[in-house]
Design a protein around this motif. Structure first.
Motif, PDB file in Angstrom:
ATOM      1  N   GLN A   1       0.830  -1.084  -0.138  1.00 50.65           N
ATOM      2  CA  GLN A   1      -0.030  -0.109   0.039  1.00 50.65           C
ATOM      3  C   GLN A   1       1.107   1.214   0.058  1.00 50.65           C
ATOM      4  O   GLN A   1       0.535   2.174  -0.775  1.00 50.65           O
ATOM      5  N   ARG A   2       1.966   1.169   0.870  1.00 53.88           N
ATOM      6  CA  ARG A   2       2.846   2.494   0.881  1.00 53.88           C
ATOM      7  C   ARG A   2       3.505   2.631  -0.702  1.00 53.88           C
ATOM      8  O   ARG A   2       3.871   3.688  -1.079  1.00 53.88           O
ATOM      9  N   MET A   3       4.041   1.710  -1.288  1.00 54.29           N
ATOM     10  CA  MET A   3       4.513   1.633  -2.666  1.00 54.29           C
ATOM     11  C   MET A   3       3.538   2.062  -3.577  1.00 54.29           C
ATOM     12  O   MET A   3       4.057   2.872  -4.391  1.00 54.29           O
ATOM     13  N   GLU A   4       2.247   1.638  -3.592  1.00 52.32           N
ATOM     14  CA  GLU A   4       1.240   1.888  -4.473  1.00 52.32           C
ATOM     15  C   GLU A   4       0.986   3.564  -4.197  1.00 52.32           C
ATOM     16  O   GLU A   4       0.906   4.172  -5.314  1.00 52.32           O
ATOM     17  N   ALA A   5       0.942   4.093  -3.150  1.00 53.42           N
ATOM     18  CA  ALA A   5       0.892   5.247  -2.900  1.00 53.42           C
ATOM     19  C   ALA A   5       1.761   6.235  -3.379  1.00 53.42           C
ATOM     20  O   ALA A   5       1.661   7.216  -4.148  1.00 53.42           O
ATOM     21  N   LEU A   6       3.477   5.612  -3.137  1.00 54.97           N
ATOM     22  CA  LEU A   6       4.422   6.352  -3.806  1.00 54.97           C
ATOM     23  C   LEU A   6       4.449   6.375  -5.213  1.00 54.97           C
ATOM     24  O   LEU A   6       4.610   7.528  -6.101  1.00 54.97           O
ATOM     25  N   LEU A   7       3.898   5.443  -6.100  1.00 59.39           N
ATOM     26  CA  LEU A   7       3.497   5.321  -7.299  1.00 59.39           C
ATOM     27  C   LEU A   7       2.419   6.187  -7.747  1.00 59.39           C
ATOM     28  O   LEU A   7       2.804   7.028  -8.892  1.00 59.39           O
ATOM     29  N   PHE A   8       1.645   6.391  -7.389  1.00 59.26           N
ATOM     30  CA  PHE A   8       0.402   7.453  -7.553  1.00 59.26           C
ATOM     31  C   PHE A   8       1.100   8.822  -7.466  1.00 59.26           C
ATOM     32  O   PHE A   8       0.380   9.955  -8.044  1.00 59.26           O
ATOM     33  N   GLU A   9       1.799   9.089  -6.433  1.00 56.31           N
ATOM     34  CA  GLU A   9       2.462  10.381  -6.218  1.00 56.31           C
ATOM     35  C   GLU A   9       3.563  10.608  -7.393  1.00 56.31           C
ATOM     36  O   GLU A   9       3.703  11.760  -7.574  1.00 56.31           O
ATOM     37  N   ASN A  10       4.080   9.610  -8.028  1.00 55.79           N
ATOM     38  CA  ASN A  10       5.151   9.760  -9.193  1.00 55.79           C
ATOM     39  C   ASN A  10       4.558   8.793 -10.245  1.00 55.79           C
ATOM     40  O   ASN A  10       5.157   7.723 -10.466  1.00 55.79           O
ATOM     41  N   LEU A  11       3.583   9.224 -10.766  1.00 52.50           N
ATOM     42  CA  LEU A  11       2.775   8.445 -11.885  1.00 52.50           C
ATOM     43  C   LEU A  11       3.803   7.883 -13.059  1.00 52.50           C
ATOM     44  O   LEU A  11       4.401   8.738 -13.735  1.00 52.50           O
ATOM     45  N   PRO A  12       3.574   6.587 -13.573  1.00 55.51           N
ATOM     46  CA  PRO A  12       4.456   6.456 -14.821  1.00 55.51           C
ATOM     47  C   PRO A  12       4.060   7.392 -15.867  1.00 55.51           C
ATOM     48  O   PRO A  12       3.046   7.979 -15.811  1.00 55.51           O
ATOM     49  N   GLN A  13       4.983   7.660 -16.969  1.00 59.18           N
ATOM     50  CA  GLN A  13       4.696   8.335 -17.994  1.00 59.18           C
ATOM     51  C   GLN A  13       4.259   7.595 -18.994  1.00 59.18           C
ATOM     52  O   GLN A  13       4.746   6.520 -19.323  1.00 59.18           O
TER      53      GLN A  13
ATOM     54  N   HIS B   1      -7.837  -6.528 -20.376  1.00 58.58           N
ATOM     55  CA  HIS B   1      -6.312  -6.461 -19.765  1.00 58.58           C
ATOM     56  C   HIS B   1      -6.066  -7.936 -19.123  1.00 58.58           C
ATOM     57  O   HIS B   1      -6.729  -8.544 -18.508  1.00 58.58           O
ATOM     58  N   LEU B   2      -5.066  -8.208 -19.441  1.00 55.06           N
ATOM     59  CA  LEU B   2      -4.464  -9.521 -18.915  1.00 55.06           C
ATOM     60  C   LEU B   2      -3.023  -9.282 -18.390  1.00 55.06           C
ATOM     61  O   LEU B   2      -1.939  -8.851 -18.756  1.00 55.06           O
ATOM     62  N   TYR B   3      -2.919  -9.520 -16.878  1.00 55.21           N
ATOM     63  CA  TYR B   3      -1.798  -9.180 -16.388  1.00 55.21           C
ATOM     64  C   TYR B   3      -1.054 -10.616 -15.652  1.00 55.21           C
ATOM     65  O   TYR B   3      -1.887 -11.469 -14.999  1.00 55.21           O
ATOM     66  N   SER B   4       0.085 -10.621 -15.730  1.00 59.50           N
ATOM     67  CA  SER B   4       0.716 -12.063 -15.096  1.00 59.50           C
ATOM     68  C   SER B   4       0.485 -12.450 -13.907  1.00 59.50           C
ATOM     69  O   SER B   4       0.394 -13.522 -13.388  1.00 59.50           O
ATOM     70  N   ASP B   5       0.518 -11.349 -12.919  1.00 60.01           N
ATOM     71  CA  ASP B   5       0.156 -11.562 -11.438  1.00 60.01           C
ATOM     72  C   ASP B   5      -1.053 -12.061 -11.246  1.00 60.01           C
ATOM     73  O   ASP B   5      -1.208 -12.838 -10.213  1.00 60.01           O
ATOM     74  N   GLU B   6      -2.182 -11.747 -12.059  1.00 61.58           N
ATOM     75  CA  GLU B   6      -3.319 -12.091 -11.686  1.00 61.58           C
ATOM     76  C   GLU B   6      -3.479 -13.442 -12.174  1.00 61.58           C
ATOM     77  O   GLU B   6      -4.662 -14.120 -11.861  1.00 61.58           O
ATOM     78  N   LEU B   7      -2.847 -14.037 -13.236  1.00 62.02           N
ATOM     79  CA  LEU B   7      -3.132 -15.338 -13.916  1.00 62.02           C
ATOM     80  C   LEU B   7      -2.077 -16.206 -13.514  1.00 62.02           C
ATOM     81  O   LEU B   7      -2.472 -17.554 -14.029  1.00 62.02           O
ATOM     82  N   GLY B   8      -0.962 -15.779 -12.987  1.00 62.09           N
ATOM     83  CA  GLY B   8       0.187 -16.827 -12.565  1.00 62.09           C
ATOM     84  C   GLY B   8       0.977 -17.283 -13.851  1.00 62.09           C
ATOM     85  O   GLY B   8       1.648 -18.306 -13.736  1.00 62.09           O
TER      86      GLY B   8
ATOM     87  N   THR C   1      -3.303  -2.366  -9.854  1.00 62.91           N
ATOM     88  CA  THR C   1      -2.659  -1.056  -9.682  1.00 62.91           C
ATOM     89  C   THR C   1      -2.392  -0.309 -10.978  1.00 62.91           C
ATOM     90  O   THR C   1      -2.911   0.615 -11.379  1.00 62.91           O
ATOM     91  N   LEU C   2      -1.904  -1.178 -11.857  1.00 58.01           N
ATOM     92  CA  LEU C   2      -1.700  -1.005 -13.351  1.00 58.01           C
ATOM     93  C   LEU C   2      -2.984  -0.307 -13.995  1.00 58.01           C
ATOM     94  O   LEU C   2      -3.175   0.534 -14.766  1.00 58.01           O
ATOM     95  N   ARG C   3      -4.290  -1.037 -13.554  1.00 61.03           N
ATOM     96  CA  ARG C   3      -5.344  -0.433 -14.120  1.00 61.03           C
ATOM     97  C   ARG C   3      -5.769   1.013 -13.739  1.00 61.03           C
ATOM     98  O   ARG C   3      -6.071   1.673 -14.495  1.00 61.03           O
ATOM     99  N   GLN C   4      -5.588   1.017 -12.428  1.00 59.02           N
ATOM    100  CA  GLN C   4      -5.820   2.587 -12.204  1.00 59.02           C
ATOM    101  C   GLN C   4      -4.827   3.586 -12.775  1.00 59.02           C
ATOM    102  O   GLN C   4      -5.294   4.605 -13.130  1.00 59.02           O
TER     103      GLN C   4
END
Length: 238
Positions: free
Chosen positions: A96-108, A158-165, A141-144
């Protein structure tokens, strides 16, 4: 009608890239909070790179997926020279802390033309998906992130590896994409689908092994703009 009826996109280093400030602040957080051996900040940054590269390679080799929580625990373990009680780490709170950091410094967005190209594809009548291996950042998180960047409006699924293994180039991952594309268009064939990404192994070799078309961008001399100008008559015929 477009030459391709369905466009599958990798995500990282294809449509988006990391915000350098996120990686800096993430390393600083671990330097300040998980660093009893007092490693230097450059050492912390090097550990993140090591874990990232190692897990990516393992995922590509096995076709399985090492989750974000596991990767963060690996970083903490390396910070303590593999002598730490990981049972004391609250991984949910840490993420949750890392996710908050990500949204404060959004990918480009990787390229200024990305949104325009996606719009052109959608206007052609084709469908689009994301097919992404994940690492330190989860698919949820990436969806957001994609919603905030204005990319989601163009994505059908969307298909993400962590959700499907499973991870690219695992054929099962590509087959899931093919099956979803077929739900959108029951007449679609393998030759109607193209997968686009920056990784020659995970993206290009993985797609071609399934009989799909594949285009490599960003890690070579092509960018996403090549989809509309370099081969415009082939990809977007009038």
């Amino acid at each position: 009608m477009p030459h391709y009826k369905h466009y599958s996109f990798d995500l990282w280093l294809t449509l988006i890239k990391s915000n350098p400030l996120f990686k800096q602040r993430r390393s600083l957080y671990f330097y300040e909070n998980y660093n009893s051996l007092q490693k230097t900040l450059p050492e912390v940054e090097a550990i993140f790179r090591q874990v990232d590269v190692m897990c990516n390679c393992i995922n590509e080799r096995t076709g399985k997926n090492i989750d974000a929580d596991e990767m963060y625990l690996m970083v903490i373990s390396h910070l303590h020279n593999n002598q730490v009680n990981l049972h004391s780490i609250n991984t949910d709170e840490l993420y949750q802390r890392m996710e908050a950091l990500l949204f404060e410094n959004l990918p480009q967005v990787y390229c200024d033309d990305t949104l325009a190209i996606l719009a052109t594809i959608k206007d052609s009548g084709a469908s689009i998906n994301i097919l992404s291996n994940t690492g330190f950042i989860k698919g949820s998180t990436l969806r957001q992130v994609l919603q905030q960047l204005g990319i989601s409006r163009y994505i059908d699924f969307h298909l993400y590896s962590d959700e499907l293994g499973i991870s690219k180039p695992n054929p099962k991952f590509f087959q899931l994409m093919i099956d979803q594309a077929a739900i959108l268009n029951k007449s679609i064939t393998l030759k109607d689908i193209v997968h686009i990404g920056d990784n020659p192994i995970a993206d290009v070799a993985g797609a071609e092994a399934m009989g799909l078309n594949a285009i490599l961008i960003n890690s070579n001399q092509k960018s996403i703009t090549s989809l509309s100008n370099h081969e415009s008559s082939h990809l977007f015929p009038s």
